[in-house]
Each structure stands twice: as structure tokens, then as C-alpha cells.
Write a protein that holds these residues in place. Structure first.
Motif, PDB file in Angstrom:
ATOM      1  N   LYS A  14     -61.776 -24.420 -17.701  1.00  0.00           N
ATOM      2  CA  LYS A  14     -62.699 -24.067 -18.787  1.00  0.00           C
ATOM      3  C   LYS A  14     -64.133 -24.436 -18.408  1.00  0.00           C
ATOM      4  N   SER A  15     -64.302 -25.607 -17.830  1.00  0.00           N
ATOM      5  CA  SER A  15     -65.628 -26.057 -17.407  1.00  0.00           C
ATOM      6  C   SER A  15     -66.194 -25.131 -16.325  1.00  0.00           C
ATOM      7  N   GLU A  16     -65.374 -24.745 -15.364  1.00  0.00           N
ATOM      8  CA  GLU A  16     -65.819 -23.833 -14.298  1.00  0.00           C
ATOM      9  C   GLU A  16     -66.174 -22.462 -14.864  1.00  0.00           C
ATOM     10  N   ILE A  17     -65.393 -21.990 -15.829  1.00  0.00           N
ATOM     11  CA  ILE A  17     -65.675 -20.690 -16.452  1.00  0.00           C
ATOM     12  C   ILE A  17     -67.018 -20.740 -17.166  1.00  0.00           C
ATOM     13  N   GLU A  18     -67.292 -21.837 -17.854  1.00  0.00           N
ATOM     14  CA  GLU A  18     -68.593 -21.983 -18.517  1.00  0.00           C
ATOM     15  C   GLU A  18     -69.722 -21.945 -17.495  1.00  0.00           C
ATOM     16  N   GLU A  19     -69.529 -22.604 -16.361  1.00  0.00           N
ATOM     17  CA  GLU A  19     -70.547 -22.599 -15.302  1.00  0.00           C
ATOM     18  C   GLU A  19     -70.712 -21.186 -14.724  1.00  0.00           C
ATOM     19  N   LEU A  20     -69.614 -20.492 -14.497  1.00  0.00           N
ATOM     20  CA  LEU A  20     -69.690 -19.129 -13.952  1.00  0.00           C
ATOM     21  C   LEU A  20     -70.388 -18.179 -14.927  1.00  0.00           C
ATOM     22  N   THR A  21     -70.147 -18.351 -16.224  1.00  0.00           N
ATOM     23  CA  THR A  21     -70.826 -17.481 -17.200  1.00  0.00           C
ATOM     24  C   THR A  21     -72.326 -17.784 -17.227  1.00  0.00           C
ATOM     25  N   ARG A  22     -72.701 -19.045 -17.010  1.00  0.00           N
ATOM     26  CA  ARG A  22     -74.133 -19.377 -16.925  1.00  0.00           C
ATOM     27  C   ARG A  22     -74.767 -18.729 -15.690  1.00  0.00           C
ATOM     28  N   GLN A  23     -73.950 -18.481 -14.673  1.00  0.00           N
ATOM     29  CA  GLN A  23     -74.440 -17.833 -13.453  1.00  0.00           C
ATOM     30  C   GLN A  23     -74.460 -16.315 -13.568  1.00  0.00           C
ATOM     31  N   GLY A  24     -74.032 -15.776 -14.716  1.00  0.00           N
ATOM     32  CA  GLY A  24     -74.118 -14.341 -14.942  1.00  0.00           C
ATOM     33  C   GLY A  24     -72.807 -13.585 -14.922  1.00  0.00           C
ATOM     34  N   GLY A  98     -49.658 -26.980  -7.404  1.00  0.00           N
ATOM     35  CA  GLY A  98     -49.866 -27.075  -8.846  1.00  0.00           C
ATOM     36  C   GLY A  98     -51.293 -26.864  -9.310  1.00  0.00           C
ATOM     37  N   LYS A  99     -52.168 -26.499  -8.405  1.00  0.00           N
ATOM     38  CA  LYS A  99     -53.560 -26.281  -8.783  1.00  0.00           C
ATOM     39  C   LYS A  99     -53.753 -24.876  -9.348  1.00  0.00           C
ATOM     40  N   LEU A 100     -54.914 -24.636  -9.916  1.00  0.00           N
ATOM     41  CA  LEU A 100     -55.299 -23.321 -10.419  1.00  0.00           C
ATOM     42  C   LEU A 100     -56.386 -22.753  -9.517  1.00  0.00           C
ATOM     43  N   VAL A 101     -56.382 -21.443  -9.357  1.00  0.00           N
ATOM     44  CA  VAL A 101     -57.409 -20.764  -8.585  1.00  0.00           C
ATOM     45  C   VAL A 101     -58.160 -19.832  -9.530  1.00  0.00           C
ATOM     46  N   LEU A 102     -59.479 -19.968  -9.542  1.00  0.00           N
ATOM     47  CA  LEU A 102     -60.336 -19.064 -10.304  1.00  0.00           C
ATOM     48  C   LEU A 102     -61.066 -18.175  -9.310  1.00  0.00           C
ATOM     49  N   ILE A 103     -61.101 -16.894  -9.607  1.00  0.00           N
ATOM     50  CA  ILE A 103     -61.856 -15.943  -8.790  1.00  0.00           C
ATOM     51  C   ILE A 103     -62.766 -15.184  -9.735  1.00  0.00           C
ATOM     52  N   ALA A 104     -64.049 -15.175  -9.404  1.00  0.00           N
ATOM     53  CA  ALA A 104     -65.035 -14.421 -10.176  1.00  0.00           C
ATOM     54  C   ALA A 104     -65.620 -13.355  -9.260  1.00  0.00           C
TER      55      ALA A 104
END
Length: 106
Positions: A14-24, A98-104
Motif C-alpha cells: 500500500k505504501s509503495e502504491i501511494e509512492e507510485l501514484t505520487r510519481q504519476g 512469500g514476498k509480493l511483487v509490484l509492477i508499474a
């Protein structure tokens, strides 16, 4: 432009998604992967991110994934989301732990 992030849990995601949305990036630009399909679906729904489907993969690859191992399916989907084959293999190994991978991707 494709960005990959590895996180431990949904809170960090969730924190990374918030950062990615701030990046556009928009929520439609962001994909979350977990090794367990139900966990992946639950987190994707809870954090309102996109799922890799037929639009990203194409019909034949989507059908092929129905008969593939989970690891093969994940690597194929991560490649469809913008990773190279090597990066997708590395990311899949993280999922095994057990980790999660986010791809933007824009």
C-alpha cells in the motif's frame, strides 16, 4: 517505463502504491503478484490495482496459462506486465519466499 518493487506484505505494498501514484502512475498502471493465487486476488482487490488478463497477454498466452504451473503462469504474466524474462524469473523467486511483487507500467 516499467518499475518493479519487492515488498514483504500488503501494508508495504500500500505504501509503495501511494509512492507510485505520487510519481504519476494510476492504479490501473500497477499490478501486484503473490505466489498464492487467492492472496494475489485479495490484495489486488483490497488495494484497487490491475490484474494481468487477456488484454495484456493475448488470447493464446491466457489459454496456455490455464494449463501451466503457477510459476510459469506468474513469469508469463509478469513479462506481459513489462518485465524482461530474466527480471520475471528473479521476481518469481522472490514470490517463492512469500514476498509480493509490484509492477508499474505506463
Amino acid at each position: 517505463m516499467t518499475v518493479k518493487r519487492i515488498v514483504e506484505n500488503a501494508v508495504q505494498a500500500k505504501s509503495e502504491i501511494e509512492e507510485l501514484t505520487r510519481q504519476g502512475f494510476t492504479h490501473d498502471d500497477i499490478y501486484i503478484f503473490a505466489h498464492d493465487k487467492k492472496r494475489s486476488d485479495d490484495i489486488t482487490d483490497a488495494l484497487d490495482t490491475e490484474s494481468v488478463g487477456m488484454q495484456e497477454q493475448g488470447f493464446l498466452d491466457s489459454m496456455k496459462n490455464m494449463f501451466s504451473s503457477r510459476g510459469d503462469e506468474l513469469r508469463n504474466k509478469m513479462e506481459a506486465a513489462g518485465l524482461t524474462a530474466e527480471d520475471a524469473a528473479d521476481a518469481e523467486r522472490e514470490l517463492d519466499h512469500g514476498k509480493l511483487v509490484l509492477i508499474a507500467r505506463k
